[in-house]
Write a protein that holds these residues in place. Structure first.
Motif, PDB file in Angstrom:
ATOM      1  N   GLU A 190      34.427 -10.155  46.535  1.00  0.00           N
ATOM      2  CA  GLU A 190      35.141 -10.735  47.671  1.00  0.00           C
ATOM      3  C   GLU A 190      34.194 -11.628  48.453  1.00  0.00           C
ATOM      4  O   GLU A 190      33.102 -11.213  48.836  1.00  0.00           O
ATOM      5  CB  GLU A 190      35.714  -9.656  48.595  1.00  0.00           C
ATOM      6  CG  GLU A 190      36.517 -10.239  49.744  1.00  0.00           C
ATOM      7  CD  GLU A 190      37.236  -9.175  50.562  1.00  0.00           C
ATOM      8  OE1 GLU A 190      38.203  -9.521  51.254  1.00  0.00           O
ATOM      9  OE2 GLU A 190      36.811  -8.013  50.514  1.00  0.00           O
ATOM     10  N   ASN A 191      34.630 -12.853  48.685  1.00  0.00           N
ATOM     11  CA  ASN A 191      33.872 -13.820  49.468  1.00  0.00           C
ATOM     12  C   ASN A 191      34.335 -13.701  50.917  1.00  0.00           C
ATOM     13  O   ASN A 191      35.153 -14.476  51.390  1.00  0.00           O
ATOM     14  CB  ASN A 191      34.128 -15.233  48.913  1.00  0.00           C
ATOM     15  CG  ASN A 191      33.354 -16.296  49.664  1.00  0.00           C
ATOM     16  OD1 ASN A 191      32.396 -16.010  50.363  1.00  0.00           O
ATOM     17  ND2 ASN A 191      33.794 -17.528  49.530  1.00  0.00           N
ATOM     18  N   SER A 192      33.834 -12.685  51.635  1.00  0.00           N
ATOM     19  CA  SER A 192      34.318 -12.356  52.978  1.00  0.00           C
ATOM     20  C   SER A 192      34.111 -13.504  53.950  1.00  0.00           C
ATOM     21  O   SER A 192      33.035 -14.079  54.016  1.00  0.00           O
ATOM     22  CB  SER A 192      33.582 -11.127  53.529  1.00  0.00           C
ATOM     23  OG  SER A 192      33.553 -10.098  52.589  1.00  0.00           O
ATOM     24  N   MET A 193      35.170 -13.787  54.722  1.00  0.00           N
ATOM     25  CA  MET A 193      35.124 -14.814  55.772  1.00  0.00           C
ATOM     26  C   MET A 193      34.523 -16.122  55.253  1.00  0.00           C
ATOM     27  O   MET A 193      33.830 -16.837  55.976  1.00  0.00           O
ATOM     28  CB  MET A 193      34.295 -14.319  56.980  1.00  0.00           C
ATOM     29  CG  MET A 193      34.977 -13.269  57.803  1.00  0.00           C
ATOM     30  SD  MET A 193      36.486 -13.831  58.627  1.00  0.00           S
ATOM     31  CE  MET A 193      35.812 -14.879  59.908  1.00  0.00           C
ATOM     32  N   GLY A 194      34.767 -16.422  53.980  1.00  0.00           N
ATOM     33  CA  GLY A 194      34.238 -17.651  53.428  1.00  0.00           C
ATOM     34  C   GLY A 194      32.736 -17.610  53.286  1.00  0.00           C
ATOM     35  O   GLY A 194      32.056 -18.628  53.333  1.00  0.00           O
ATOM     36  N   LEU A 250      46.775 -18.760  43.104  1.00  0.00           N
ATOM     37  CA  LEU A 250      46.013 -19.577  42.157  1.00  0.00           C
ATOM     38  C   LEU A 250      44.886 -20.334  42.851  1.00  0.00           C
ATOM     39  O   LEU A 250      43.930 -20.764  42.214  1.00  0.00           O
ATOM     40  CB  LEU A 250      46.953 -20.567  41.461  1.00  0.00           C
ATOM     41  CG  LEU A 250      46.458 -21.253  40.193  1.00  0.00           C
ATOM     42  CD1 LEU A 250      46.008 -20.248  39.134  1.00  0.00           C
ATOM     43  CD2 LEU A 250      47.536 -22.173  39.628  1.00  0.00           C
ATOM     44  N   ASN A 251      44.983 -20.449  44.180  1.00  0.00           N
ATOM     45  CA  ASN A 251      43.976 -21.181  44.952  1.00  0.00           C
ATOM     46  C   ASN A 251      43.204 -20.253  45.891  1.00  0.00           C
ATOM     47  O   ASN A 251      42.678 -20.685  46.909  1.00  0.00           O
ATOM     48  CB  ASN A 251      44.664 -22.278  45.762  1.00  0.00           C
ATOM     49  CG  ASN A 251      45.620 -23.100  44.914  1.00  0.00           C
ATOM     50  OD1 ASN A 251      46.804 -22.774  44.856  1.00  0.00           O
ATOM     51  ND2 ASN A 251      45.135 -24.117  44.233  1.00  0.00           N
ATOM     52  N   ASP A 252      43.130 -18.977  45.522  1.00  0.00           N
ATOM     53  CA  ASP A 252      42.429 -17.985  46.351  1.00  0.00           C
ATOM     54  C   ASP A 252      40.941 -18.316  46.425  1.00  0.00           C
ATOM     55  O   ASP A 252      40.266 -18.427  45.405  1.00  0.00           O
ATOM     56  CB  ASP A 252      42.632 -16.587  45.742  1.00  0.00           C
ATOM     57  CG  ASP A 252      42.252 -15.462  46.695  1.00  0.00           C
ATOM     58  OD1 ASP A 252      41.426 -15.694  47.597  1.00  0.00           O
ATOM     59  OD2 ASP A 252      42.769 -14.346  46.520  1.00  0.00           O
ATOM     60  N   THR A 253      40.442 -18.464  47.648  1.00  0.00           N
ATOM     61  CA  THR A 253      39.021 -18.762  47.862  1.00  0.00           C
ATOM     62  C   THR A 253      38.218 -17.508  48.188  1.00  0.00           C
ATOM     63  O   THR A 253      36.988 -17.536  48.169  1.00  0.00           O
ATOM     64  CB  THR A 253      38.862 -19.754  49.037  1.00  0.00           C
ATOM     65  OG1 THR A 253      39.598 -19.250  50.165  1.00  0.00           O
ATOM     66  CG2 THR A 253      39.393 -21.135  48.672  1.00  0.00           C
ATOM     67  N   ILE A 254      38.896 -16.410  48.511  1.00  0.00           N
ATOM     68  CA  ILE A 254      38.221 -15.173  48.913  1.00  0.00           C
ATOM     69  C   ILE A 254      38.004 -14.275  47.689  1.00  0.00           C
ATOM     70  O   ILE A 254      36.901 -13.793  47.438  1.00  0.00           O
ATOM     71  CB  ILE A 254      39.044 -14.406  49.984  1.00  0.00           C
ATOM     72  CG1 ILE A 254      39.510 -15.341  51.102  1.00  0.00           C
ATOM     73  CG2 ILE A 254      38.230 -13.243  50.529  1.00  0.00           C
ATOM     74  CD1 ILE A 254      38.424 -15.951  51.939  1.00  0.00           C
ATOM     75  N   THR A 255      39.075 -14.026  46.952  1.00  0.00           N
ATOM     76  CA  THR A 255      38.985 -13.325  45.661  1.00  0.00           C
ATOM     77  C   THR A 255      39.557 -14.297  44.620  1.00  0.00           C
ATOM     78  O   THR A 255      40.764 -14.250  44.341  1.00  0.00           O
ATOM     79  CB  THR A 255      39.785 -12.003  45.674  1.00  0.00           C
ATOM     80  OG1 THR A 255      41.102 -12.250  46.183  1.00  0.00           O
ATOM     81  CG2 THR A 255      39.100 -10.961  46.549  1.00  0.00           C
ATOM     82  N   PRO A 256      38.736 -15.183  44.080  1.00  0.00           N
ATOM     83  CA  PRO A 256      39.210 -16.262  43.206  1.00  0.00           C
ATOM     84  C   PRO A 256      40.003 -15.763  42.000  1.00  0.00           C
ATOM     85  O   PRO A 256      39.950 -14.578  41.647  1.00  0.00           O
ATOM     86  CB  PRO A 256      37.902 -16.934  42.759  1.00  0.00           C
ATOM     87  CG  PRO A 256      36.903 -16.587  43.819  1.00  0.00           C
ATOM     88  CD  PRO A 256      37.289 -15.206  44.275  1.00  0.00           C
TER      89      PRO A 256
END
Length: 253
Positions: A120-124, A200-206
């Motif tokens: 998980e990419n937390s808070m970007g 498909l565009n999830d930046t947190i959990t790609p």
């Protein structure tokens, strides 16, 4: 939000509709309102229960995946729930995974959307900065494909949270707990019918995280929603509900 929040024995929760139970868990910066579109769609045929997890006020020593799972265990016992479908978004998915491994006899079906537990990419990629409204606005917008989905009400709510040192301490403790608790070796033991709904565009959990869950959880089904980021049930409620509805019918016991 149009639904009454019940208070009982220290728990705050939504309990709408009748029938088979759908128990829903929100994420780290989530709220009961995240599931409003899902409630509207399913309440005529299902009983929907959504507990507010004590992310901001649980004892700091208990602030983590373990403490939140114990909270859900206690809530389920208090409400005397049995044989339900468990649905989790982001951190709520992580807690749902742990709960399912501990209580497979209770969980009929598992639905994960943008779940942590593997990556998980937390808070970007950074922790919340206090007192900087534009920064918080940018980080909240990062959670959605369309930044307009991040309403002023939602940004204000997160801004208020991040301006409280005790709340931020708990958020950081829980986020670090989630990052430490990689479940790759554990979730291969899950035999519960599992649906994965991913933006498909999830930046947190790609999207690759969705594929990993799909490979590790035997027999799981993975569905992607285009032009959608980390909270499909908020950003694309119609598509999310259609996928979930069809799968629930297909896997009905």
């Amino acid at each position: 939000m149009n639904y009454k929040i019940k208070e009982e024995n220290g728990y705050h929760y939504i309990d709408e509709g009748k029938g088979e139970i759908l128990l829903m868990l929100h994420g780290l910066f989530g709220a009961l309102s995240n599931w409003e579109g899902v409630i509207s769609h399913f309440k005529s045929n299902y009983r929907i229960i959504i507990p507010l997890m004590p992310i901001h006020d649980m004892p700091i020593k208990e602030a983590g995946c373990e403490g939140l799972t114990v909270f859900i265990e206690d809530f389920v016992d208090f409400k005397q729930l049995d044989q339900f479908s468990l649905i989790g978004n982001s951190l709520g998915g992580h807690v749902a995974l742990i709960y399912t491994l501990r209580h497979p006899e209770k969980v009929q079906r598992l639905i994960l959307t943008g779940s942590s537990g593997l990556f998980e990419n937390s808070m970007g990629g950074s922790y919340p900065k206090r007192g900087n409204y534009e920064y918080i606005k940018e980080r909240v917008e990062y959670t959605f494909y369309d930044p307009k989905t991040a309403s002023k009400e939602l940004v204000d709510e997160v801004f208020e949270i991040t301006n409280s040192i005790p709340k931020v301490m708990r958020i950081i403790a829980i986020a670090k707990s989630a990052q430490r608790n990689n479940m790759a070796k554990d979730i291969v033991r899950i035999n519960t019918p599992t649906l994965l709904i991913w933006g498909l565009n999830d930046t947190i959990t790609p999207p690759q995280v969705g594929h990993e869950f799909n490979q590790l959880i035997q027999g799981s089904e993975l569905q992607f929603i285009d032009k959608c980021c980390h909270a499909p049930m908020m950003e694309r409620p119609n598509e999310f509900n259609a996928i979930l509805d069809k799968w629930l019918q297909k896997t009905k016991v």
